[in-house]
Design an enzyme around this catalytic site. Sequence first.
Site, PDB file in Angstrom:
ATOM      1  N   LYS A 287       6.877  -7.482   8.925  1.00 11.24           N
ATOM      2  CA  LYS A 287       7.355  -6.801   7.723  1.00 11.24           C
ATOM      3  C   LYS A 287       6.860  -7.596   6.497  1.00 11.24           C
ATOM      4  CE  LYS A 287      11.538  -4.442   6.111  1.00 11.24           C
ATOM      5  NZ  LYS A 287      12.936  -4.093   6.461  1.00 11.24           N
ATOM      6  N   GLU A 373      26.826   3.319  12.780  1.00 12.73           N
ATOM      7  CA  GLU A 373      28.032   3.655  12.019  1.00 12.73           C
ATOM      8  C   GLU A 373      29.125   4.238  12.919  1.00 12.73           C
ATOM      9  OE1 GLU A 373      24.945   4.435  11.066  1.00 12.73           O
ATOM     10  OE2 GLU A 373      24.681   3.451   9.137  1.00 12.73           O
ATOM     11  N   ARG A 401      27.666   9.966   9.183  1.00  9.25           N
ATOM     12  CA  ARG A 401      27.219   9.884  10.583  1.00  9.25           C
ATOM     13  C   ARG A 401      28.389   9.587  11.523  1.00  9.25           C
ATOM     14  NH1 ARG A 401      21.525   7.617  12.288  1.00  9.25           N
ATOM     15  NH2 ARG A 401      20.956   9.658  11.443  1.00  9.25           N
TER      16      ARG A 401
HETATM   17  C1  LIG Z   1      22.065   5.964   9.309  1.00  5.63           C
HETATM   18  C2  LIG Z   1      21.462   4.904   8.403  1.00  5.63           C
HETATM   19  N1  LIG Z   1      22.116   3.737   8.254  1.00  5.63           N
HETATM   20  C3  LIG Z   1      21.615   2.789   7.437  1.00  5.63           C
HETATM   21  C4  LIG Z   1      20.426   2.984   6.774  1.00  5.63           C
HETATM   22  C5  LIG Z   1      19.885   1.953   5.814  1.00  5.63           C
HETATM   23  N2  LIG Z   1      18.616   1.418   6.283  1.00  5.63           N
HETATM   24  C6  LIG Z   1      17.460   1.826   5.792  1.00  5.63           C
HETATM   25  S1  LIG Z   1      16.156   1.061   6.475  1.00  5.63           S
HETATM   26  C7  LIG Z   1      17.171   0.111   7.446  1.00  5.63           C
HETATM   27  C8  LIG Z   1      16.599  -0.903   8.380  1.00  5.63           C
HETATM   28  C9  LIG Z   1      15.601  -0.256   9.289  1.00  5.63           C
HETATM   29  O1  LIG Z   1      15.060  -1.253  10.147  1.00  5.63           O
HETATM   30  P1  LIG Z   1      13.783  -0.865  11.005  1.00  5.63           P
HETATM   31  O2  LIG Z   1      14.006   0.450  11.628  1.00  5.63           O
HETATM   32  O3  LIG Z   1      13.508  -2.007  11.877  1.00  5.63           O
HETATM   33  O4  LIG Z   1      12.625  -0.652   9.928  1.00  5.63           O
HETATM   34  P2  LIG Z   1      11.835  -1.780   9.097  1.00  5.63           P
HETATM   35  O5  LIG Z   1      12.476  -1.790   7.719  1.00  5.63           O
HETATM   36  O6  LIG Z   1      11.960  -3.067   9.821  1.00  5.63           O
HETATM   37  O7  LIG Z   1      10.425  -1.276   9.036  1.00  5.63           O
HETATM   38  C10 LIG Z   1      18.490   0.429   7.228  1.00  5.63           C
HETATM   39  C11 LIG Z   1      19.635  -0.222   7.886  1.00  5.63           C
HETATM   40  C12 LIG Z   1      19.787   4.226   6.961  1.00  5.63           C
HETATM   41  N3  LIG Z   1      18.642   4.545   6.311  1.00  5.63           N
HETATM   42  N4  LIG Z   1      20.310   5.153   7.786  1.00  5.63           N
END
Ligand SMILES: Cc1ncc(C[n+]2csc(CCOP(=O)(O)OP(=O)(O)O)c2C)c(N)n1
Length: 642
Positions: A287, A373, A401
């Site tokens: 990342k 969630e 959710r």
């Molecule tokens: C249901 C939900 N909960 C929380 C989030 C907030 N959120 C956005 S990106 C993220 C982390 C995603 O991690 P990953 O899938 O590993 O993607 P990366 O940022 O590492 O590319 C979170 C928790 C969301 N978008 N949707």
Amino acid sequence: MPSMNNPSTPLLDQVQWPSDLRRLNPDQLAQLADELRQEVISAVGVTGGHLGSGLGVVELTTAIHYVFDTPEDKLVWDVGHQCYPHKILTGRRDRIRTLRQGGGLSGFTRRAESEYDPFGAAHSSTSISAALGFAVANKLADRPGKAIAVIGDGAMSAGMAYEAMNNARAAGNRLIVILNDNDMSIAPPVGGLSAYLARLVSSREFLGLRGLARRFARKLPRPLHNAARKTDEFARGMAMGGTLFEELGFYYVGPIDGHNLDQLIPVLENVRDAAEGPCLIHVVTQKGKGYAPAEAAADKYHGVQKFDVVTGAQAKAPPGPPSYTSVFAKALIAEAERDERICAITAAMPSGTGLDSFAEAFPDRSFDVGIAEQHAVTFAAGLAAQGMRPFCAIYSTFLQRAYDQVVHDVAIQNLPVRFAIDRAGLVGADGSTHAGSFDIAYLATLPNMVVMAAADEAELVHMVHTCALHDDGPAAVRYPRGNGVGVALPAVPQRLEIGKGRIVREGRQVAILSLGTRLEEALKAAEALEAKGLSTTVADLRFAKPLDETLIRRLLTTHEVAVTIEEGAIGGLGAHVLTLASDCGLIDNGLKLRTMRLPDIFQDQDKPEKQYADAKLDAAGIVDTVLTALRHNSAGVETARA
Ligand SMILES: Cc1ncc(C[n+]2csc(CCOP(=O)(O)OP(=O)(O)O)c2C)c(N)n1
Ligand SMILES: CC(=O)[C@@H](O)[C@H](O)COP(=O)(O)O
Ligand SMILES: [Mg+2]
């Protein structure tokens, strides 16, 4: 003169669409990826947004569009915050500097924006289900098209991903899942899955081409494939794979280096052409890759303000009142110091909810459950049933959710779970997918539930305290994204009487019944109405449930016109006040009551103050509503009187 703000991109300049990309020689792709990365950095320096995740998928995005026949092959991004390189390669480079602005490109994938965005995203962990839908539809129609879901390791921690994988066999070889494992969520990932992936990645070198070739030998047509299956080598090889995913019916391939196009391209080509499926490719990326300030940052520049691309220094907000998030976190820490039963749960949003500072103070009473969630809410219910006093800190939009868990596991059982609902109301750049528009409607309709809305940061302190002491069942306090209004924080928090509002300004002719931070606009409207000779009362109701029936009945029966206002969609405060008025027979005698709420649309991204002005949920809107109501006669027809 090329610079980091205006990078030289001779190859990227030739690529508007993936079809242009596919005309390049494979040995040009590495340079193209470098140019694409520079363009992303330059653009996000201007717009702000989600940077780290997009930088981590520059090569992956290039390889996918090079190997697959997008848009015929459907590429579904998970969360979609990493889609900026994808948008640049799919005809939207000219608008990439309008990202996340009113009228500009969305910061996530959107069907309405491009045929290369077959499915909208922004809430996590939806991609495999959606891609499975596309794949099965193709299978049923006997169309050859593939569906590719790109899902991160963080998004893979949500139950929905497993529900989809559990059903994926239906898609055969039309479904390809690419697990983008950068060992990061917004914060470092948590839980057993993260440990499992780390073992997979560390258990051996990235699969070399020979190993991949051998593994793909097994993807031959069935007769040959069956022969291979009998060999020990096959059994041994597959046993070395991602057992979790293979038990769910996937061919697991990986881990492979997600920044090495020489590995990515042949693997994607083999998987594309494999006779068997579904296939899960485990890609390891970094990342923030390729931008030193992002690589060095703890959060890998997950979400950034505009920044100086040379130094990486982000634009600083002018000093002002504290954020509601930080006020909540400090108030909760104070409560936890007083009561050791108080604990806190976040669903992968420690920094966004402020629970990162709570975790520093109370590491044993703070839980980051990953992007989960539903689990978070029922986990809180279990904690409460066993004597703890849990605060579930979940953004309004993400709490959607876990609605059944709120109803079934918390409200019906009347358990003392507290919901700290941040990002309530409109949120600005994240747009309609993240707006906290519905929590009043979806919570205040539930028996046993107490629903509060803080009018300012001082009220938030009182409401956290009130929630912490409310043992008679579940309670929710909502507050907006951003900073407070600048009122002094109380040295000693007050316990508010449940279901009681307060009069903030006394008047005689007009009553404004405000819930939450629209109070500031309500007071401005009162001044404007007073200047028009209309004496105006302003009440801060504090509670959407239970309503302060005594106060509301008094206001409705002693003023010529009453207006409710809330930062929520229809079905919230206004609906409950109208129901009260109806139940008490107050509407039988020509009561002038108007409800002001968010419009019945999904509002696109823009600055929140503009979003509220567009929704007429500001002082001008209130004045207009009052004057129009006064012009309506008993038949609801506008007359001349203003
Ligand atoms: C249901 C939900 N909960 C929380 C989030 C907030 N959120 C956005 S990106 C993220 C982390 C995603 O991690 P990953 O899938 O590993 O993607 P990366 O940022 O590492 O590319 C979170 C928790 C969301 N978008 N949707
Ligand atoms: C992509 C995603 O869902 C989160 O990063 C979200 O954008 C965070 O929102 P805030 O910026 O309001 O914390
Ligand atoms: Mg990740």
